[in-house]
Design an enzyme around this catalytic site. Structure first.
Site, PDB file in Angstrom:
ATOM      1  N   GLU A 183       0.863  -1.358  -0.032  1.00  0.00           N
ATOM      2  CA  GLU A 183       0.186  -0.105   0.004  1.00  0.00           C
ATOM      3  C   GLU A 183       0.855   1.272   0.135  1.00  0.00           C
ATOM      4  OE1 GLU A 183      -3.369   2.169   2.859  1.00  0.00           O
ATOM      5  OE2 GLU A 183      -2.100   0.557   3.542  1.00  0.00           O
ATOM      6  N   ASP A 196      -0.762  10.456   4.704  1.00  0.00           N
ATOM      7  CA  ASP A 196      -2.076  10.072   5.598  1.00  0.00           C
ATOM      8  C   ASP A 196      -2.754  11.331   5.964  1.00  0.00           C
ATOM      9  OD1 ASP A 196      -1.521   7.464   5.360  1.00  0.00           O
ATOM     10  OD2 ASP A 196      -0.554   7.192   7.277  1.00  0.00           O
TER      11      ASP A 196
END
Length: 562
Positions: free
Chosen positions: A318, A352
Site C-alpha cells: 500500500e 496520510d
C-alpha cells in the site's frame, strides 16, 4: 537472490484468520439485509455499546460537536482539506470529455459522469481517523457527487467532534454515528432510516474491507483498503533510526498491519531490527505496533537495486517509502504500489494526513491492478455514439451484418440489415449477411478473365489463326473496350457501395486496372475465336453496365422518394 532476515506469520495462519473474518461479515450482512434498522441497532450496541433511534446527527448536534474542537485543530483540518481539494481539482482537470468523428458521419464520444450517491466510511475504533473524512468526502465533492453520506464509529460514548467537523467542512450531506460492518451494510443495503447509496468508499479494518468485498456488485466500491501496509526501501545512504521510525509509524495502525524493510545493506537491516526493539520500549502505542512487527514484520536483503524493484513489485504494498541514493530509479521502474514516498524528507504520515495525495490505497496486493482513491473513482466514463448520415449507417451496417452472421447472431445481424435496407437502399435477405456489390462484380470479372486466359492458351498451343481479318479486328476492339469498361464500372459501383470511402476506392481501382490490363494484353488474334470473343466481351461489358445502372437508379429513387 533475496534473503529474509525476519519473516511474519505463515500463509496458513493468515488464511485461517481470513476465513473467520469472512464468516462473521457474511452473517452480519445477512442480518442487516433482513432486519434492517433493528439489526443495526443491536449490532451497534454489541460492538460499540452505542445505540439510538436514529443514528443521523441533526444540524444542532453537528454544530455542538464542532464547537468542542479547538481553533487550532479546526484550522489544521481546513488546511489539510485545502491540500486534498487542490490536488483533486488538478487531477479532475486532466479528465476531459471526448467527441470525435471516426468515419464520415460517425461520431463517438465519452462523458465523465459523477456517481449519484456515495457512503463514506471513516474509521474511528482504535484511533479517530479524521483525515479519512478529507480523503473521501472532499474528493467526492470535487468530482460532483450529488449525495454524500458519512459514517464513523462512536468515540467515548458519542460522536467524535473532530471527525464531525471534518465531515461537515468536507461537504457531507448526512452524518451518522455508526461504525463497523453494520455501518457499511446500512449504507449499501439501506434501512428504514438510512437510504442506500450507489458506492461505498473509505478504509477500515479487516472486517470493513471484507464487507466491501462481499457487497461489491450490489454497490460499487473504491478498492479493498484493509489493514495498513508499509514497505520501506532503503540503502546505506540512510540510518536505522529513520527506517525503524517509518516502519513503526504504520505498524501502530493495528496488530495486523504488515511492515517490511527491503534493503541491499545487511548492516542496515540488522541495525534497523535492533532499533525497532529499542523504539518499542519507549513508544506509547507499542502494544499495537509491537504485535504487528512481531507477527507481520519482515526484513529482506537484496543483492542490488534491480532485485529490490522485483521484490517490491512482488510485495505490491500500500505505502512504499523509498530512501535511497536515487529514489527516482524506483519511480521509473516500479509498477505495483499504492503510493510512493520518495526521499527521506517525506514519509507516509505526510500522505496520510496533510500533503494532498489520497491515503485510501490498495492493500493485500490489490496494487497489482488498481491505484488508490482519487477523483476519477467517483466518475463513470460513459461512451455514446451518433450516426449522422444514411451513407454512414449503411456503411457500418454492412460490416456489422457480416460480422454478426460470422458469430451466429442473426437477430443482431437484422439490426444492421434493416438499416442497410432503409438507409442504403439495398435488398438484403432476412438474417443474411449484407454482401458488398463490388464483391459479386469482382467475382464475375475474374471468372471471365480465367475463362479467357484458358481459351487463349489452348488456341496458342493449337496454332490456330494468323490475324488480319476484319471480324477479328472488331472483336479485338470489343475486347479492348471491355478492358477499359471494367475498371471504370467497378469504380462507379464501389463509389455507390462504399459511400465514397477513399481507401476502398483506391484499392478496388487498382484491382480493376490490373485485371483490365491483363484482359487487354491477352487480346486474341485467332479468327476462329472471333464470335466467342465478341459474345463474351459484349455480355460481360453490358452486364456490368446494367448492374451499375440498377444500383444508381435505386439510389436516385431512394433520394427522390425519401
Amino acid at each position: 537472490m533475496a534473503r529474509h532476515l525476519k519473516r511474519g506469520l505463515d500463509a496458513s495462519a493468515i488464511k485461517a484468520a481470513d476465513a473467520k473474518v469472512r464468516e462473521t461479515v457474511e452473517a452480519i450482512l445477512a442480518d442487516v439485509e433482513e432486519r434492517r434498522d433493528q439489526a443495526v441497532r443491536e449490532l451497534s450496541q454489541k460492538f460499540d455499546q452505542w445505540s439510538r433511534q436514529n443514528f443521523r446527527l441533526s444540524e444542532q448536534e453537528v454544530e455542538r460537536a464542532i464547537a468542542k474542537v479547538g481553533k487550532r485543530d479546526l484550522d489544521d483540518i481546513r488546511f489539510a482539506q485545502a491540500q486534498v481539494r487542490n490536488f483533486a481539482e488538478k487531477q479532475k482537470a486532466t479528465l476531459n470529455d471526448l467527441e470525435v468523428e471516426t468515419l464520415p458521419g460517425v461520431v463517438l464520444g465519452h462523458r465523465h459522469i459523477p456517481v449519484n450517491s456515495i457512503g463514506c466510511y471513516v474509521p474511528g475504533g482504535r484511533y479517530p481517523m479524521v483525515a479519512s473524512a478529507h480523503m473521501s468526502i472532499v474528493t467526492a465533492r470535487v468530482a460532483g457527487v450529488k449525495r454524500i453520506a458519512a459514517c464513523a464509529p462512536p468515540f467515548q460514548g458519542g460522536p467524535h467532534p473532530a471527525i464531525v467537523a471534518a465531515m461537515h467542512f468536507g461537504g457531507a450531506d448526512e452524518i451518522f454515528v455508526l461504525g463497523g460492518v453494520q455501518a457499511v451494510a446500512a449504507m449499501a443495503l439501506g434501512t428504514e432510516t438510512i437510504a442506500a447509496v450507489d458506492m461505498i468508499v473509505g478504509p477500515g479494518n479487516a472486517y470493513v474491507a471484507e464487507a466491501k468485498r462481499q457487497l461489491f456488485g450490489r454497490v460499487g466500491i473504491d478498492l479493498l483498503a484493509g489493514p495498513t501496509e508499509t514497505l520501506v526501501i532503503a540503502d546505506d545512504s540512510v540510518d536505522a533510526e529513520l527506517c525503524a521510525t517509518d516502519l513503526l509509524g504504520q505498524a501502530e495502525h493495528g496488530p495486523t498491519s504488515p511492515a517490511i524493510l527491503l534493503t541491499n545493506s545487511e548492516k542496515l537491516a540488522r541495525d534497523t531490527m535492533a532499533e525497532v526493539e529499542r523504539l518499542l520500549r519507549i513508544l506509547p502505542t507499542a502494544d499495537a505496533a509491537g504485535k504487528a512487527w512481531k507477527d507481520y514484520g519482515e526484513v529482506i536483503v537484496c543483492a542490488d537495486e534491480d532485485e529490490m524493484v522485483r521484490e517490491a513489485d512482488r510485495i505490491a504494498s500500500e505505502h512504499v517509502q523509498v530512501m535511497t541514493k536515487d529514489p527516482d530509479f524506483f519511480l521509473a521502474r516500479m509498477a505495483n504500489y499504492g503510493s510512493l514516498f520518495l526521499g527521506a524528507r517525506t514519509n507516509v504520515a505526510f500522505g496520510d494526513k496533510v500533503i494532498g495525495t489520497n491515503h485510501t490505497l490498495p492493500t493485500r496486493k490489490a496494487a497489482r491492478y488498481t491505484g488508490g482513491l482519487w477523483v476519477g473513482k467517483f466518475l463513470k466514463t460513459c461512451t455514446y455514439q451518433k450516426v449522422l448520415s444514411d451513407e454512414a449507417s449503411a456503411l457500418v451496417g454492412g460490416y456489422c451484418s457480416r460480422l454478426c452472421v460470422l458469430e451466429g447472431f442473426l437477430a443482431h445481424a437484422e439490426q444492421a440489415n434493416v438499416r442497410v435496407r432503409r438507409y442504403g437502399g439495398r435488398n438484403v435477405g432476412y438474417a443474411q449477411p449484407a454482401v458488398p456489390i463490388y464483391a459479386a462484380v469482382l467475382a464475375l470479372m475474374f471468372f471471365i478473365l480465367a475463362v479467357r486466359v484458358t481459351r487463349l492458351r489452348r488456341i496458342k498451343r493449337m496454332g490456330i489463326g494468323s490475324g488480319g481479318d476484319a471480324r477479328l479486328e472488331r472483336a479485338i476492339r470489343v475486347h479492348a473496350n471491355f478492358s477499359e469498361y471494367v475498371p471504370l464500372t467497378l469504380l462507379l459501383l464501389a463509389f455507390v457501395e462504399m459511400q465514397g470511402n477513399p481507401a476502398w476506392l483506391i484499392h478496388l481501382l487498382a484491382l480493376a486496372l490490373v485485371a483490365g490490363r491483363v484482359i487487354h494484353v491477352y487480346g486474341v488474334s485467332q479468327e476462329k475465336e472471333v464470335i466467342r470473343i465478341r459474345t463474351i466481351g459484349m455480355v460481360a461489358t453490358f452486364g456490368v453496365l446494367i448492374a451499375s445502372s440498377m444500383v444508381l437508379l435505386g439510389t436516385a429513387l431512394r433520394a427522390v422518394l425519401g
